[in-house]
Design a protein around this motif. Structure first.
Motif, PDB file in Angstrom:
ATOM      1  N   THR A 189       0.832  -1.137  -0.071  1.00 18.63           N
ATOM      2  CA  THR A 189       0.035  -0.029  -0.113  1.00 18.63           C
ATOM      3  C   THR A 189       0.799   1.176  -0.087  1.00 18.63           C
ATOM      4  O   THR A 189       1.844   1.357   0.556  1.00 18.63           O
ATOM      5  N   VAL A 190       0.283   2.248  -0.389  1.00 20.01           N
ATOM      6  CA  VAL A 190       0.994   3.711  -0.508  1.00 20.01           C
ATOM      7  C   VAL A 190      -0.061   4.516   0.178  1.00 20.01           C
ATOM      8  O   VAL A 190      -1.073   4.755  -0.180  1.00 20.01           O
ATOM      9  N   THR A 191       0.315   5.197   1.168  1.00 20.76           N
ATOM     10  CA  THR A 191      -0.540   6.473   1.853  1.00 20.76           C
ATOM     11  C   THR A 191      -0.039   7.543   1.986  1.00 20.76           C
ATOM     12  O   THR A 191       1.237   7.701   1.995  1.00 20.76           O
ATOM     13  N   VAL A 192      -0.640   8.554   1.637  1.00 21.60           N
ATOM     14  CA  VAL A 192      -0.367   9.967   1.517  1.00 21.60           C
ATOM     15  C   VAL A 192      -1.380  10.718   2.306  1.00 21.60           C
ATOM     16  O   VAL A 192      -2.324  10.644   2.034  1.00 21.60           O
ATOM     17  N   ASP A 193      -0.624  11.594   3.294  1.00 18.46           N
ATOM     18  CA  ASP A 193      -1.666  12.530   4.157  1.00 18.46           C
ATOM     19  C   ASP A 193      -2.664  11.498   4.882  1.00 18.46           C
ATOM     20  O   ASP A 193      -3.724  12.102   5.031  1.00 18.46           O
ATOM     21  N   GLY A 194      -2.320  10.259   5.302  1.00 17.81           N
ATOM     22  CA  GLY A 194      -3.390   9.384   6.021  1.00 17.81           C
ATOM     23  C   GLY A 194      -4.086   8.807   5.091  1.00 17.81           C
ATOM     24  O   GLY A 194      -5.162   7.943   5.543  1.00 17.81           O
ATOM     25  N   LYS A 195      -4.274   8.962   3.704  1.00 19.35           N
ATOM     26  CA  LYS A 195      -5.013   8.289   2.850  1.00 19.35           C
ATOM     27  C   LYS A 195      -4.377   7.450   1.888  1.00 19.35           C
ATOM     28  O   LYS A 195      -3.302   7.654   1.287  1.00 19.35           O
ATOM     29  N   VAL A 196      -5.117   6.155   1.874  1.00 18.46           N
ATOM     30  CA  VAL A 196      -4.276   5.014   0.834  1.00 18.46           C
ATOM     31  C   VAL A 196      -4.657   5.621  -0.563  1.00 18.46           C
ATOM     32  O   VAL A 196      -5.819   5.833  -0.945  1.00 18.46           O
ATOM     33  N   THR A 197      -3.592   5.781  -1.396  1.00 19.48           N
ATOM     34  CA  THR A 197      -3.643   6.081  -2.489  1.00 19.48           C
ATOM     35  C   THR A 197      -3.662   5.107  -3.888  1.00 19.48           C
ATOM     36  O   THR A 197      -4.164   5.150  -4.802  1.00 19.48           O
ATOM     37  N   GLY A 198      -2.999   3.875  -3.234  1.00 17.82           N
ATOM     38  CA  GLY A 198      -2.872   2.730  -3.989  1.00 17.82           C
ATOM     39  C   GLY A 198      -2.697   1.731  -3.160  1.00 17.82           C
ATOM     40  O   GLY A 198      -2.112   1.583  -1.918  1.00 17.82           O
ATOM     41  N   ALA A 199      -3.295   0.440  -3.468  1.00 18.95           N
ATOM     42  CA  ALA A 199      -3.170  -0.927  -2.584  1.00 18.95           C
ATOM     43  C   ALA A 199      -3.379  -2.068  -3.484  1.00 18.95           C
ATOM     44  O   ALA A 199      -4.103  -2.011  -4.506  1.00 18.95           O
ATOM     45  N   ILE A 200      -2.478  -2.845  -3.616  1.00 14.97           N
ATOM     46  CA  ILE A 200      -2.523  -4.252  -4.223  1.00 14.97           C
ATOM     47  C   ILE A 200      -2.363  -5.335  -3.338  1.00 14.97           C
ATOM     48  O   ILE A 200      -1.885  -5.362  -2.131  1.00 14.97           O
ATOM     49  N   VAL A 219       0.203  -4.512 -10.175  1.00 14.62           N
ATOM     50  CA  VAL A 219       1.406  -3.557 -10.039  1.00 14.62           C
ATOM     51  C   VAL A 219       1.107  -2.417  -9.230  1.00 14.62           C
ATOM     52  O   VAL A 219      -0.274  -1.644  -9.543  1.00 14.62           O
ATOM     53  N   LEU A 220       2.100  -2.155  -8.220  1.00 18.56           N
ATOM     54  CA  LEU A 220       1.921  -0.715  -7.621  1.00 18.56           C
ATOM     55  C   LEU A 220       3.004   0.002  -7.841  1.00 18.56           C
ATOM     56  O   LEU A 220       4.357  -0.403  -7.739  1.00 18.56           O
ATOM     57  N   VAL A 221       3.038   1.147  -8.686  1.00 20.49           N
ATOM     58  CA  VAL A 221       4.101   1.858  -9.106  1.00 20.49           C
ATOM     59  C   VAL A 221       4.151   3.105  -8.460  1.00 20.49           C
ATOM     60  O   VAL A 221       3.260   4.007  -8.154  1.00 20.49           O
ATOM     61  N   VAL A 222       5.322   3.459  -7.792  1.00 22.59           N
ATOM     62  CA  VAL A 222       5.797   4.441  -6.930  1.00 22.59           C
ATOM     63  C   VAL A 222       7.006   5.248  -7.456  1.00 22.59           C
ATOM     64  O   VAL A 222       8.067   4.565  -7.487  1.00 22.59           O
TER      65      VAL A 222
END
Length: 145
Positions: free
Chosen positions: A12-23, A73-76
């Motif tokens: 998962t990716v979280t920005v400002d407490g919100k999940v922006t991407g999850a796989i 895929v989760l691209v960061v």
């Protein structure tokens, strides 16, 4: 262009407490863009990332790519992959692409993944992101074109 790929059971990716991407099952792709990178390199790297056979087949051999394994895929974006670490005790970033070009090629890479089609999630370019993952294996590879 650089991709550090990790085979994950979840990420998962979280920005400002919100999940922006999850796989779930799939690949976490940390993507670095260098000076001189272009669409052709992005496509070549996308082909390599999506085609890299690092998932187990029925015989427990690394023989399947992420699509064959029915993964996502989760691209960061990660500009630090383009760092020059050859000398000194502080990384240099002179080999990294300018932010506007890095963002453009990051977005292009993401769109090329989505066009395959494969479920593609993302972080937020340039944001302070919190990345959480469960590395399956662990299996991690550095791919560069």
């Amino acid at each position: 262009m650089i991709a550090l790929i990790q085979r994950v059971s979840e990420a998962t990716v979280t920005v400002d407490g919100k999940v922006t991407g999850a796989i779930g099952n799939g690949l976490l792709v940390l993507l670095g863009v260098e000076k001189g990178d272009d669409e052709a390199k992005a496509q070549k790297l996308r082909d390599k990332v999506l085609g890299y056979r690092i998932f187990s087949d029925a015989d427990d051999k690394m023989n399947l790519n992420v699509q064959q394994a029915q993964g996502s895929v989760l691209v960061v974006s990660q500009f630090t992959l383009a760092a020059d670490t050859k000398k000194g005790m502080r990384p240099g970033f002179s080999t990294g692409a300018a932010p506007i070009e890095a963002e453009r090629l990051y977005q292009y890479f993401v769109e090329q993944c989505k066009a395959q089609p494969i479920v593609t999630e993302t972080g937020v370019f340039g944001a302070d992101m919190k990345v959480a993952l469960v590395n399956d294996g662990p299996v991690t590879f550095w791919l560069q074109v």
